[in-house]
Design a protein around this motif. Sequence first.
Motif, PDB file in Angstrom:
ATOM      1  N   THR A   1     -36.946  30.218  32.843  1.00 26.04           N
ATOM      2  CA  THR A   1     -37.045  31.625  32.283  1.00 26.04           C
ATOM      3  C   THR A   1     -38.517  31.873  32.011  1.00 26.04           C
ATOM      4  O   THR A   1     -39.197  31.075  31.868  1.00 26.04           O
ATOM      5  CB  THR A   1     -36.083  31.446  31.148  1.00 26.04           C
ATOM      6  OG1 THR A   1     -36.481  30.783  30.192  1.00 26.04           O
ATOM      7  CG2 THR A   1     -34.485  31.264  31.508  1.00 26.04           C
ATOM      8  N   SER A   2     -38.639  33.344  31.645  1.00 18.48           N
ATOM      9  CA  SER A   2     -40.169  33.490  31.055  1.00 18.48           C
ATOM     10  C   SER A   2     -40.459  32.802  29.782  1.00 18.48           C
ATOM     11  O   SER A   2     -41.401  32.435  29.588  1.00 18.48           O
ATOM     12  CB  SER A   2     -40.146  35.124  30.998  1.00 18.48           C
ATOM     13  OG  SER A   2     -39.164  35.720  30.319  1.00 18.48           O
ATOM     14  N   GLU A   3     -39.162  32.606  29.000  1.00 13.73           N
ATOM     15  CA  GLU A   3     -39.653  32.070  27.676  1.00 13.73           C
ATOM     16  C   GLU A   3     -40.030  30.327  27.890  1.00 13.73           C
ATOM     17  O   GLU A   3     -40.870  29.949  27.284  1.00 13.73           O
ATOM     18  CB  GLU A   3     -38.395  32.146  26.881  1.00 13.73           C
ATOM     19  CG  GLU A   3     -38.672  31.392  25.395  1.00 13.73           C
ATOM     20  CD  GLU A   3     -39.699  31.844  24.589  1.00 13.73           C
ATOM     21  OE1 GLU A   3     -40.034  31.319  23.581  1.00 13.73           O
ATOM     22  OE2 GLU A   3     -39.977  33.215  24.829  1.00 13.73           O
ATOM     23  N   GLU A   4     -39.235  29.778  28.939  1.00 13.39           N
ATOM     24  CA  GLU A   4     -39.685  28.330  29.030  1.00 13.39           C
ATOM     25  C   GLU A   4     -41.128  28.210  29.740  1.00 13.39           C
ATOM     26  O   GLU A   4     -41.745  27.479  29.371  1.00 13.39           O
ATOM     27  CB  GLU A   4     -38.704  27.894  30.181  1.00 13.39           C
ATOM     28  CG  GLU A   4     -37.283  27.796  29.467  1.00 13.39           C
ATOM     29  CD  GLU A   4     -36.158  27.092  30.593  1.00 13.39           C
ATOM     30  OE1 GLU A   4     -36.490  27.405  31.883  1.00 13.39           O
ATOM     31  OE2 GLU A   4     -35.365  26.630  30.003  1.00 13.39           O
TER      32      GLU A   4
ATOM     33  N   GLN B   1     -43.515  28.582  26.843  1.00 10.56           N
ATOM     34  CA  GLN B   1     -43.751  27.510  25.977  1.00 10.56           C
ATOM     35  C   GLN B   1     -44.514  26.184  26.762  1.00 10.56           C
ATOM     36  O   GLN B   1     -45.145  25.703  26.032  1.00 10.56           O
ATOM     37  CB  GLN B   1     -42.136  26.764  25.900  1.00 10.56           C
ATOM     38  CG  GLN B   1     -41.563  27.735  24.606  1.00 10.56           C
ATOM     39  CD  GLN B   1     -40.170  27.213  24.628  1.00 10.56           C
ATOM     40  OE1 GLN B   1     -39.629  26.516  25.299  1.00 10.56           O
ATOM     41  NE2 GLN B   1     -39.172  27.875  23.490  1.00 10.56           N
ATOM     42  N   LEU B   2     -44.293  26.132  28.089  1.00 16.26           N
ATOM     43  CA  LEU B   2     -45.203  25.391  28.697  1.00 16.26           C
ATOM     44  C   LEU B   2     -46.568  25.626  28.663  1.00 16.26           C
ATOM     45  O   LEU B   2     -47.461  24.791  28.581  1.00 16.26           O
ATOM     46  CB  LEU B   2     -44.551  25.169  30.089  1.00 16.26           C
ATOM     47  CG  LEU B   2     -45.253  24.367  31.220  1.00 16.26           C
ATOM     48  CD1 LEU B   2     -45.075  22.857  30.670  1.00 16.26           C
ATOM     49  CD2 LEU B   2     -44.611  24.207  32.648  1.00 16.26           C
ATOM     50  N   VAL B   3     -46.967  26.868  28.982  1.00 18.22           N
ATOM     51  CA  VAL B   3     -48.286  27.222  28.823  1.00 18.22           C
ATOM     52  C   VAL B   3     -48.944  27.029  27.436  1.00 18.22           C
ATOM     53  O   VAL B   3     -49.997  26.460  27.235  1.00 18.22           O
ATOM     54  CB  VAL B   3     -48.616  28.951  29.205  1.00 18.22           C
ATOM     55  CG1 VAL B   3     -49.854  29.214  29.104  1.00 18.22           C
ATOM     56  CG2 VAL B   3     -47.976  28.868  30.631  1.00 18.22           C
TER      57      VAL B   3
END
Length: 323
Positions: free
Chosen positions: A5-8, A11-13
């Motif tokens: 997802t865009s949220e994941e 968070q990774l970035v």
Amino acid sequence: MSEPTSEEVRQLVSAFQKLKTWPKADSAEELVEWMSSYVQSADTSGSSKADFPTSITLNQPPKLPFFSGDSKCETTFDVWKHQYNCLLKNESLSRRVLFRVAQQSLRGKAATVAMSVGPDGDVNELVAKLEDMFGSVVRGQSLLSEFYRARQTEDEDVTSWACRLEEILNRASAHDGLTPTSRDELLHNQLWSGLRADLRDKSAYLFDQGGSFGNLLRSLRRMEADMSERQPTKKTISKAATSTETSELQEMKGMIKQLSADVAKLKNSLLVTMLNLRHSSSHIDTGDNSSHNSHNRARLSSKDSVNHQEVNQFVSVVDNQDT
């Protein structure tokens, strides 16, 4: 596998940004290889944690209490040297740093002594010169005699008395090398035996209980505090006594002044009466002097009070006339 997802992705970035690094990910194989090499480098160098320090160490230079060698200085040489010996235990401090710290703590005559060592001198040489100039020269046996003769003064509380005893014994220990056990026993015994009589008599049972110097000291301080709460201070008693004495003295002076005035009036009255009687008798016996005596009686009766000197002169005249 489902798409992230865009949220994941966010968070990774964010995680890579906190690590201040960015993976090489032109392909899946390159990403796996980069991740493997990054983990290995982190395990060997700890770089993964180096970017996020958990504590900061500030190297603040140590300090010694100011010492001038003057009798008015609060810090004695023994105290200064003890603080210096404590710094010697710190292995992280170089001799150069210790020399600078010692120099910066000196004032007055002590600073003048330090000038003879020079700006690049040795710290041991500096301390030795200070020892020669300001160190104790009293022999250990004399210090022990001073320790046993010491007594608590009237204006000295238990804490000050105990500190004075320890200061004397510290100087004596430097010469005789007392063991900790014998030192504690000496302090325990002398602390009680040198007390003021009023406190010593009330604390005999505390001394008989034995124990350490520290235990006896705490018990004596509690007793001293209880005694001070139950009775007013000496200054208050002295002030009240002085005020009472002044009031009584003023009252006595007033009474004496009034009594003196009453006695003077009574004496004058008696003298006038006696003179009147004497002149009356003289008038009967000697007619020749009747007019003269009548004139003198009239002179007396015309005055409210009689001067003692005039009365004495008058009595002398009358006595001469009677003879």
